[in-house]
Design an enzyme around this catalytic site. Structure first.
Site, PDB file in Angstrom:
ATOM      1  N   GLU A  33      -4.838  -4.595  11.104  1.00  0.00           N
ATOM      2  CA  GLU A  33      -3.784  -3.591  11.246  1.00  0.00           C
ATOM      3  C   GLU A  33      -4.001  -2.812  12.538  1.00  0.00           C
ATOM      4  OE1 GLU A  33      -1.869  -2.385   7.233  1.00  0.00           O
ATOM      5  OE2 GLU A  33      -3.632  -1.149   7.523  1.00  0.00           O
ATOM      6  N   LYS A  78       0.046   4.243  -0.197  1.00  0.00           N
ATOM      7  CA  LYS A  78      -0.617   5.435   0.383  1.00  0.00           C
ATOM      8  C   LYS A  78      -0.416   6.619  -0.590  1.00  0.00           C
ATOM      9  CE  LYS A  78      -0.029   3.355   4.872  1.00  0.00           C
ATOM     10  NZ  LYS A  78       0.148   3.482   6.302  1.00  0.00           N
ATOM     11  N   SER A 123       3.982  -1.936  10.387  1.00  0.00           N
ATOM     12  CA  SER A 123       5.446  -1.997  10.555  1.00  0.00           C
ATOM     13  C   SER A 123       6.041  -3.330  10.121  1.00  0.00           C
ATOM     14  CB  SER A 123       5.843  -1.661  12.004  1.00  0.00           C
ATOM     15  OG  SER A 123       5.522  -0.308  12.290  1.00  0.00           O
ATOM     16  N   GLY A 151       3.256   2.505  10.831  1.00  0.00           N
ATOM     17  CA  GLY A 151       4.267   3.538  10.660  1.00  0.00           C
ATOM     18  C   GLY A 151       5.056   3.867  11.923  1.00  0.00           C
ATOM     19  N   GLU A 196      -6.438   4.979   8.360  1.00  0.00           N
ATOM     20  CA  GLU A 196      -6.186   6.391   8.039  1.00  0.00           C
ATOM     21  C   GLU A 196      -7.451   7.038   7.485  1.00  0.00           C
ATOM     22  OE1 GLU A 196      -2.716   5.627   5.690  1.00  0.00           O
ATOM     23  OE2 GLU A 196      -1.629   5.139   7.526  1.00  0.00           O
ATOM     24  N   ASN A 202       0.862  -1.191   0.000  1.00  0.00           N
ATOM     25  CA  ASN A 202       0.000   0.000   0.000  1.00  0.00           C
ATOM     26  C   ASN A 202       0.894   1.236   0.000  1.00  0.00           C
ATOM     27  OD1 ASN A 202      -1.826   2.036   0.477  1.00  0.00           O
ATOM     28  ND2 ASN A 202      -2.350   1.395   2.560  1.00  0.00           N
ATOM     29  N   HIS A 259      -9.359   1.454   5.576  1.00  0.00           N
ATOM     30  CA  HIS A 259      -8.042   1.641   6.207  1.00  0.00           C
ATOM     31  C   HIS A 259      -8.198   2.621   7.379  1.00  0.00           C
ATOM     32  CE1 HIS A 259      -3.859   2.680   6.845  1.00  0.00           C
ATOM     33  NE2 HIS A 259      -3.544   1.596   6.158  1.00  0.00           N
TER      34      HIS A 259
HETATM   35  P1  13P Z   1       3.435   0.523   7.673  1.00  0.00           P
HETATM   36  O1  13P Z   1       3.912  -0.771   7.059  1.00  0.00           O
HETATM   37  O2  13P Z   1       4.169   1.723   7.190  1.00  0.00           O
HETATM   38  O3  13P Z   1       3.378   0.431   9.169  1.00  0.00           O
HETATM   39  O4  13P Z   1       1.912   0.747   7.171  1.00  0.00           O
HETATM   40  C1  13P Z   1       0.998  -0.287   7.301  1.00  0.00           C
HETATM   41  C2  13P Z   1      -0.222   0.091   6.560  1.00  0.00           C
HETATM   42  O5  13P Z   1      -0.939   0.986   6.965  1.00  0.00           O
HETATM   43  C3  13P Z   1      -0.533  -0.666   5.330  1.00  0.00           C
HETATM   44  O6  13P Z   1      -1.830  -0.447   4.924  1.00  0.00           O
END
Ligand code: 13P
Length: 262
Positions: free
Chosen positions: A176, A23, A222, A182, A108, A21, A106
């Site tokens: 997640e 983003k 992560s 992150g 976010e 992903n 997601h």
């Molecule tokens: P990270 O791998 O940067 O922690 O992000 C995970 C994520 O949100 C994938 O959708």
């Protein structure tokens, strides 16, 4: 690592899945770098499936450059087929662009854009109607984690977010934990397995045992080349959803190799 994973052979749909992903990152040069990396990797889809989710403007070029080696996902879709929704993109449009998958719900989007379980449910319905496989993200916040509300949060997101039509189709679930995204922090492999077991038990009860056992449940948060095997080898983890490390072609290729080595 080869041979450590005990795949449930009676559920052949459960094979390793790696989703990158991006983003709101990336450009055409990064797409080219990934196409070159994809060409160097094993691509027998029988043993593992690799999916890239670049931003929408790069979907077309990514599809052309990957030329079928890896699959394509979008990061979101709208719940309506079409309409006066300026700036939005429908699942049907994504399907026409060559997407096979779409990430939905997601954290976010839930946190920053105020997406509710009701929106998530509508988006999953729209994705299924367009012939896409939704990748439904669920996960607890740090406060919920500290209050030991992880299981109840996951069950609530599944209960309110899964449409009834999902029982006849494939929906991939991605666990997640919000606090792991992150941050460089991850739950322990035991905690991840417990959450995935909880998710699968919910799916078996909510749908039926056959459907719940054959669902693919991914871990995200992560994930890096040096910890991916800890998660991929867990009994109820069928793949990973990768954010930051999916922007580095070499790191992502290492993660892909781990999936193919299972
Ligand atoms: P990270 O791998 O940067 O922690 O992000 C995970 C994520 O949100 C994938 O959708």
């Amino acid at each position: 690592m080869s041979g450590q994973k005990q795949w449930p052979t009676q559920y052949p749909a459960r094979r390793a899945m790696v989703v990158g992903n991006w983003k709101m990152h990336g450009d055409v040069a990064l797409t080219r770098a990934f196409a070159a990396e994809a060409a160097r990797q094993p691509n027998t889809r029988d043993s593992a499936e690799v999916i890239l989710a670049p931003p929408v403007p790069f979907l077309d070029i990514t599809r052309n450059m990957l030329s079928g080696m890896w699959s394509l996902a979008a990061q979101d879709c709208h719940w309506a087929q079409s309409g006066a929704y300026t700036g939005e993109i429908s699942a049907e449009m994504l399907a026409e662009f060559g997407c096979g998958y779409v990430i939905v719900g997601h954290s976010e989007r839930r946190i920053l854009m105020g997406e509710t379980d009701e929106y998530v449910q509508g988006k999953i319905e729209a994705a299924l109607a367009a012939g896409l496989t939704p990748i439904m993200c669920i996960g607890e916040t740090l406060a919920q984690h500290q209050a030991q509300e992880t299981f109840i949060t996951l069950a609530s997101q599944l209960y309110h977010g899964l449409p009834s039509s999902a029982v006849q189709r494939e929906v991939v679930i991605a666990y997640e934990p919000v606090w792991a995204i992150g941050s460089g922090l991850t739950p322990t492999p035991e905690e991840v397995q417990d959450c995935h077991d909880h998710i699968r038990t919910f799916l078996c009860t909510h749908w039926n045992a056959q459907k719940g056992e054959s669902a693919r449940v991914l871990y995200g948060g992560s994930v890096k080349p040096d910890n991916v095997a800890d998660f991929l080898t867990l009994a109820d983890v069928d793949g990973v959803l990768v954010g930051g490390a999916s922007l580095d072609p070499t790191a992502f290729a290492d993660i892909v190799r781990s999936a193919f080595a299972l």
